[in-house]
Scaffold this motif. Structure first.
Motif, PDB file in Angstrom:
ATOM      1  N   ASP A   1       0.817  -1.216   0.000  1.00 40.86           N
ATOM      2  CA  ASP A   1       0.000   0.000   0.000  1.00 40.86           C
ATOM      3  C   ASP A   1       0.850   1.264   0.000  1.00 40.86           C
ATOM      4  N   LYS A   2       2.148   1.135   0.275  1.00 38.53           N
ATOM      5  CA  LYS A   2       3.053   2.285   0.278  1.00 38.53           C
ATOM      6  C   LYS A   2       3.781   2.449  -1.061  1.00 38.53           C
ATOM      7  N   TRP A   3       3.658   1.486  -1.948  1.00 37.58           N
ATOM      8  CA  TRP A   3       4.373   1.536  -3.219  1.00 37.58           C
ATOM      9  C   TRP A   3       3.686   2.474  -4.203  1.00 37.58           C
ATOM     10  N   GLN A   4       4.490   3.239  -4.921  1.00 36.73           N
ATOM     11  CA  GLN A   4       4.036   3.997  -6.083  1.00 36.73           C
ATOM     12  C   GLN A   4       4.928   3.542  -7.247  1.00 36.73           C
ATOM     13  N   VAL A   5       4.319   2.842  -8.197  1.00 33.69           N
ATOM     14  CA  VAL A   5       5.066   2.165  -9.252  1.00 33.69           C
ATOM     15  C   VAL A   5       4.922   2.902 -10.578  1.00 33.69           C
ATOM     16  N   PHE A   6       6.046   3.160 -11.211  1.00 32.59           N
ATOM     17  CA  PHE A   6       6.076   3.754 -12.548  1.00 32.59           C
ATOM     18  C   PHE A   6       6.903   2.840 -13.458  1.00 32.59           C
ATOM     19  N   TYR A   7       6.809   3.107 -14.756  1.00 31.19           N
ATOM     20  CA  TYR A   7       7.586   2.326 -15.718  1.00 31.19           C
ATOM     21  C   TYR A   7       8.674   3.197 -16.331  1.00 31.19           C
ATOM     22  N   VAL A   8       9.905   2.683 -16.292  1.00 32.53           N
ATOM     23  CA  VAL A   8      11.041   3.412 -16.837  1.00 32.53           C
ATOM     24  C   VAL A   8      10.823   3.694 -18.320  1.00 32.53           C
ATOM     25  N   ASP A   9      10.286   2.710 -19.012  1.00 32.26           N
ATOM     26  CA  ASP A   9       9.912   2.908 -20.407  1.00 32.26           C
ATOM     27  C   ASP A   9       8.734   1.998 -20.698  1.00 32.26           C
ATOM     28  N   GLU A  10       8.039   2.332 -21.750  1.00 33.82           N
ATOM     29  CA  GLU A  10       6.884   1.533 -22.124  1.00 33.82           C
ATOM     30  C   GLU A  10       6.669   1.613 -23.621  1.00 33.82           C
TER      31      GLU A  10
ATOM     32  N   SER B   1       3.903  -7.650 -18.675  1.00 37.11           N
ATOM     33  CA  SER B   1       4.936  -8.553 -18.163  1.00 37.11           C
ATOM     34  C   SER B   1       5.064  -8.434 -16.648  1.00 37.11           C
ATOM     35  N   CYS B   2       5.091  -7.211 -16.141  1.00 41.83           N
ATOM     36  CA  CYS B   2       5.175  -7.013 -14.691  1.00 41.83           C
ATOM     37  C   CYS B   2       3.937  -7.550 -13.983  1.00 41.83           C
ATOM     38  N   THR B   3       2.783  -7.414 -14.618  1.00 43.49           N
ATOM     39  CA  THR B   3       1.547  -7.937 -14.037  1.00 43.49           C
ATOM     40  C   THR B   3       1.585  -9.454 -13.970  1.00 43.49           C
ATOM     41  N   ASN B   4       2.014 -10.078 -15.051  1.00 36.71           N
ATOM     42  CA  ASN B   4       2.031 -11.543 -15.086  1.00 36.71           C
ATOM     43  C   ASN B   4       2.978 -12.131 -14.046  1.00 36.71           C
ATOM     44  N   TYR B   5       4.142 -11.526 -13.885  1.00 32.63           N
ATOM     45  CA  TYR B   5       5.135 -12.080 -12.968  1.00 32.63           C
ATOM     46  C   TYR B   5       4.965 -11.620 -11.525  1.00 32.63           C
ATOM     47  N   LEU B   6       4.356 -10.441 -11.323  1.00 33.49           N
ATOM     48  CA  LEU B   6       4.335  -9.873  -9.973  1.00 33.49           C
ATOM     49  C   LEU B   6       2.971  -9.359  -9.541  1.00 33.49           C
ATOM     50  N   PHE B   7       2.437  -8.372 -10.216  1.00 30.32           N
ATOM     51  CA  PHE B   7       1.286  -7.645  -9.677  1.00 30.32           C
ATOM     52  C   PHE B   7       0.017  -8.487  -9.588  1.00 30.32           C
ATOM     53  N   SER B   8      -0.126  -9.480 -10.439  1.00 33.92           N
ATOM     54  CA  SER B   8      -1.302 -10.350 -10.358  1.00 33.92           C
ATOM     55  C   SER B   8      -1.223 -11.306  -9.178  1.00 33.92           C
ATOM     56  N   LYS B   9      -0.070 -11.356  -8.527  1.00 37.24           N
ATOM     57  CA  LYS B   9       0.160 -12.311  -7.445  1.00 37.24           C
ATOM     58  C   LYS B   9       0.286 -11.660  -6.077  1.00 37.24           C
ATOM     59  N   VAL B  10       0.129 -10.324  -6.017  1.00 37.34           N
ATOM     60  CA  VAL B  10       0.319  -9.608  -4.754  1.00 37.34           C
ATOM     61  C   VAL B  10      -0.810  -8.601  -4.555  1.00 37.34           C
ATOM     62  N   PRO B  11      -1.048  -8.173  -3.301  1.00 37.29           N
ATOM     63  CA  PRO B  11      -2.171  -7.273  -3.008  1.00 37.29           C
ATOM     64  C   PRO B  11      -1.827  -5.791  -3.144  1.00 37.29           C
ATOM     65  N   ILE B  12      -1.251  -5.394  -4.270  1.00 35.27           N
ATOM     66  CA  ILE B  12      -0.942  -3.981  -4.463  1.00 35.27           C
ATOM     67  C   ILE B  12      -2.186  -3.254  -4.976  1.00 35.27           C
ATOM     68  N   PRO B  13      -2.528  -2.089  -4.419  1.00 37.11           N
ATOM     69  CA  PRO B  13      -3.664  -1.319  -4.948  1.00 37.11           C
ATOM     70  C   PRO B  13      -3.413  -0.933  -6.411  1.00 37.11           C
ATOM     71  N   GLN B  14      -4.376  -1.157  -7.262  1.00 37.86           N
ATOM     72  CA  GLN B  14      -4.193  -0.878  -8.682  1.00 37.86           C
ATOM     73  C   GLN B  14      -3.916   0.600  -8.942  1.00 37.86           C
ATOM     74  N   ASP B  15      -4.460   1.473  -8.098  1.00 36.67           N
ATOM     75  CA  ASP B  15      -4.214   2.905  -8.268  1.00 36.67           C
ATOM     76  C   ASP B  15      -2.762   3.275  -8.001  1.00 36.67           C
ATOM     77  N   ASN B  16      -2.011   2.386  -7.389  1.00 41.42           N
ATOM     78  CA  ASN B  16      -0.601   2.654  -7.104  1.00 41.42           C
ATOM     79  C   ASN B  16       0.319   2.254  -8.248  1.00 41.42           C
ATOM     80  N   ILE B  17      -0.252   1.696  -9.310  1.00 43.60           N
ATOM     81  CA  ILE B  17       0.520   1.305 -10.492  1.00 43.60           C
ATOM     82  C   ILE B  17       0.175   2.285 -11.607  1.00 43.60           C
TER      83      ILE B  17
END
Length: 258
Positions: free
Chosen positions: A67-76, A90-106
């Motif tokens: 809940d404290k993370w603010q995630v940005f992408y270096v490039d896209e 790619s980040c969603t498949n390996y990480l974000f789909s498997k953890v309770p990060i608020p979607q608004d923080n991505i």
């Protein structure tokens, strides 16, 4: 994380790619802890390529304060978020789909602007301005951690050898329509943003990158894109590599420690 002289890169080599996963997670958690204690949030920027699969050590780790993370992408890449070329996917498949990060923080691309790269990059820059300029009053954002990869051709983020974007000094986010590597349309952090981070970590694995890694670390005057990553003091630069990637490197290695 020991203090180092300005711009001195710390090279840590591991037996193989799998051996990097847990130390990288420990490093990220140390950066998170310090950031949250200092300012109540953790700002991190991620790359694509092979990097997302190296983040799996964070899955199921109770020390992660999602809940404290603010995630940005270096490039896209200028593609829909569910496209195979999307770094976010790619980040969603390996990480974000498997953890309770608020979607608004991505913080993802505004996909309604994919047909106008200038507007797309401006909109993403505004996301950074909202997160950083209004809170930190900085000329450039100061990320707690930026994670980068390196291609066999020596590019990092979407910064390619010989491209005019290497000289960009003012904009936070830039766009390109002529990426030497497909897809051609992308947006990317510029060097001023990367070099103002508190910590930058390159994660590089595989024997196919050995020659280029040696060029970057042992011959920095060649000016390859990763060689231009030189965090402003007291920012720190780390290389987490496997032995295959480091096979030709003469640069001094440092034992891993937190």
């Amino acid at each position: 994380m020991s203090r180092q002289p300005p711009n001195a890169a710390i090279l840590v080599s591991f037996p193989n790619a799998d051996a990097i996963v847990d130390p990288l997670a420990s490093f990220i958690l140390k950066a998170q802890k310090e950031a949250v204690e200092k300012k109540g949030r953790f700002t991190i920027a991620l790359s694509g390529g092979s990097l997302p699969k190296m983040l799996t050590g964070l899955v199921g780790n109770p020390a992660v304060k999602w809940d404290k993370w603010q995630v940005f992408y270096v490039d896209e890449r200028a593609v829909p978020l569910d496209h195979a070329d999307s770094n976010h996917l790619s980040c969603t498949n390996y990480l974000f789909s498997k953890v309770p990060i608020p979607q608004d923080n991505i913080h993802t691309l505004d996909t309604t602007l994919l047909n106008d790269l200038e507007e797309l990059s401006d909109a993403y820059e505004k996301l950074l301005i909202r997160e950083f300029a209004q809170k930190d009053a900085a000329r450039f954002p100061v990320f707690d951690l930026i994670l980068l990869g390196m291609g066999p051709d020596g590019h990092t983020a979407s910064l390619f050898h010989g491209h005019e974007l290497l000289a960009e000094e003012d904009r936070w986010i830039a766009c390109l329509e002529d990426s030497p590597k497909p897809p051609p349309k992308r947006i990317t952090f510029t060097y001023p943003v990367i070099n103002h981070a508190a910590r930058v970590v390159f994660v590089v694995t595989g024997k196919e990158k050995a020659e280029m890694l040696s060029q970057v670390l042992d011959n920095p005057e060649a000016g390859l894109p990763p060689s231009r990553v030189k965090p402003v003091f007291p920012g720190q630069l780390y290389w987490f590599v496997d032995d295959a990637a480091a096979a030709a490197v003469q640069y001094a290695r440092t034992p891993f420690k937190i």
